[in-house]
Motif scaffolding. Structure first.
Motif, PDB file in Angstrom:
ATOM      1  N   PRO A   1     -67.986  64.568 -71.637  1.00 51.27           N
ATOM      2  CA  PRO A   1     -67.875  65.851 -72.339  1.00 51.27           C
ATOM      3  C   PRO A   1     -66.545  65.971 -73.083  1.00 51.27           C
ATOM      4  O   PRO A   1     -65.517  65.478 -72.627  1.00 51.27           O
ATOM      5  CB  PRO A   1     -67.955  66.875 -71.208  1.00 51.27           C
ATOM      6  N   THR A   2     -66.592  66.623 -74.232  1.00 47.79           N
ATOM      7  CA  THR A   2     -65.371  66.924 -74.976  1.00 47.79           C
ATOM      8  C   THR A   2     -64.884  68.314 -74.583  1.00 47.79           C
ATOM      9  O   THR A   2     -65.588  69.081 -73.913  1.00 47.79           O
ATOM     10  CB  THR A   2     -65.637  66.893 -76.486  1.00 47.79           C
TER      11      THR A   2
ATOM     12  N   ALA B   1     -71.964  68.853 -67.351  1.00 45.44           N
ATOM     13  CA  ALA B   1     -71.571  68.743 -68.754  1.00 45.44           C
ATOM     14  C   ALA B   1     -71.920  67.390 -69.369  1.00 45.44           C
ATOM     15  O   ALA B   1     -71.796  67.220 -70.583  1.00 45.44           O
ATOM     16  CB  ALA B   1     -70.071  69.001 -68.900  1.00 45.44           C
TER      17      ALA B   1
ATOM     18  N   ASP C   1     -64.612  70.752 -76.590  1.00 41.64           N
ATOM     19  CA  ASP C   1     -65.530  71.687 -77.253  1.00 41.64           C
ATOM     20  C   ASP C   1     -66.807  71.866 -76.439  1.00 41.64           C
ATOM     21  O   ASP C   1     -67.368  72.971 -76.378  1.00 41.64           O
ATOM     22  CB  ASP C   1     -65.867  71.191 -78.663  1.00 41.64           C
ATOM     23  N   ASP C   2     -67.281  70.774 -75.827  1.00 42.00           N
ATOM     24  CA  ASP C   2     -68.461  70.878 -74.968  1.00 42.00           C
ATOM     25  C   ASP C   2     -68.200  71.824 -73.800  1.00 42.00           C
ATOM     26  O   ASP C   2     -69.057  72.651 -73.446  1.00 42.00           O
ATOM     27  CB  ASP C   2     -68.855  69.504 -74.412  1.00 42.00           C
TER      28      ASP C   2
ATOM     29  N   THR D   1     -67.652  69.212 -64.986  1.00 42.40           N
ATOM     30  CA  THR D   1     -67.372  68.491 -66.235  1.00 42.40           C
ATOM     31  C   THR D   1     -67.622  66.994 -66.045  1.00 42.40           C
ATOM     32  O   THR D   1     -66.735  66.160 -66.179  1.00 42.40           O
ATOM     33  CB  THR D   1     -65.938  68.743 -66.726  1.00 42.40           C
TER      34      THR D   1
END
Length: 309
Positions: free
Chosen positions: A31-32, A27, A34-35, A7
């Protein structure tokens, strides 16, 4: 070839070398959640190495093959450990990998507060010479309260002892502590400390541990340092204490909401020394945390493979 999701946008080359038998998916820089869920669904990783963002139940459910979540660092509060336990997913952390880096940042913030480094620098650059009017705080002989005596807290305590400070500490789980750390309860930390440095993980039990009530118990003019988690501090209460003089200065490397956005009340406030959660961000710690996170993930995967054979 099984997949490991990171991540973040990168991992130390030494860590990637350890993961050579896996496909590594990144990622990105920011990254969120949701990602993370979408990438978990797409790649079905056996392991997630957590650098940024949160990993919750949705990401775990999106990856049926997931067996281990490995933190690139020591704090696992961004991982839903209850959800992981319910799904039989191990959560591991690179404990101690960034201890030197974070402890040094805590010491830097303590010294910056005590010696007014930031404000004096600004005054000098503006053409002032405040020698006749300024008085710094001498740390030798003063008491520092260390909350959390793990690898980082103990390293910071050793440096404080080298400055001839009296070190008192609170950690209900710590054992075999060095002689220069006097273990006390929290009430003593608040009452006796000239400076307080936070080095504990964030839990629901200690959220906003530093608040209006505990700050009121402190000596007037106390210094507060936080290189742990922003949620340990009630930020509104700390700001009020700084403005009233109850807290002489605070050195902060972590915040309740990150990244800090424009208009945050801490910005521009005299008495606050701020850094953007970079205590553990050094070239050495980057390698140490990456290697430890990779090794931890591989160890769990290997152990599970043997158990399943």
């Amino acid at each position: 070839m099984s997949t490991i999701l990171v991540t973040g946008a990168d991992l130390a080359p030494q860590a990637l070398a350890l993961l050579k038998d896996h496909e590594v998916v990144f990622a990105g820089k920011t990254p969120t959640e949701d990602d993370i869920v979408a990438l978990s669904r797409k790649h079905n990783p056996v392991a997630i190495i957590v650098r940024y963002s949160k990993v919750g139940a949705a990401a775990m459910d999106a990856a049926p093959a997931l067996r281990v979540i490995s933190k690139h660092g020591s704090g696992t509060d961004t991982i839903d450990k209850v959800a992981a336990r319910e799904r039989g997913i191990d959560v591991v952390a690179a404990v101690g990998a960034n201890a030197a880096a974070v402890a040094e940042q805590a010491l830097a913030l303590l010294l910056a507060c005590a010696k007014s480094v930031v404000s004096l620098d600004a005054r000098m650059h503006a053409g002032h010479w405040d020698k006749a009017t300024h008085k710094s705080v001498e740390l030798a002989g003063r008491t520092v309260g260390v909350i959390g005596l793990g690898a980082i807290g103990l390293r910071f305590a050793r440096m404080a002892d080298a400055l001839d400070m009296r070190v008192i500490g609170f950690d209900p789980y710590a054992k075999n502590l060095p002689s220069y750390v006097a273990t006390v309860d929290l009430e003593t930390i608040w009452r006796d400390s000239d400076a307080i440095s936070l080095h504990c993980p964030l839990t629901e039990d200690n959220r906003e541990l530093v608040n209006a009530g505990t700050l009121a118990k402190c000596r007037r003019g106390v210094i507060v340092v936080n290189t742990a988690r922003g949620g340990l501090i009630d930020e509104h209460a700390l700001l009020a204490a700084v403005r009233s003089g109850q807290v002489m200065s605070a050195g902060l490397d972590s915040f309740a909401v990150e990244p800090m956005t424009a208009g945050h009340p801490f910005q521009g406030e005299r008495g606050l020394v701020l850094s953007p959660h970079i205590g553990g961000v050094t070239s050495d710690a980057y390698v140490n945390m990456g290697v430890a996170a990779a090794r931890n993930a591989l160890e769990v995967l290997g152990r599970q493979a043997v158990a399943a054979a």
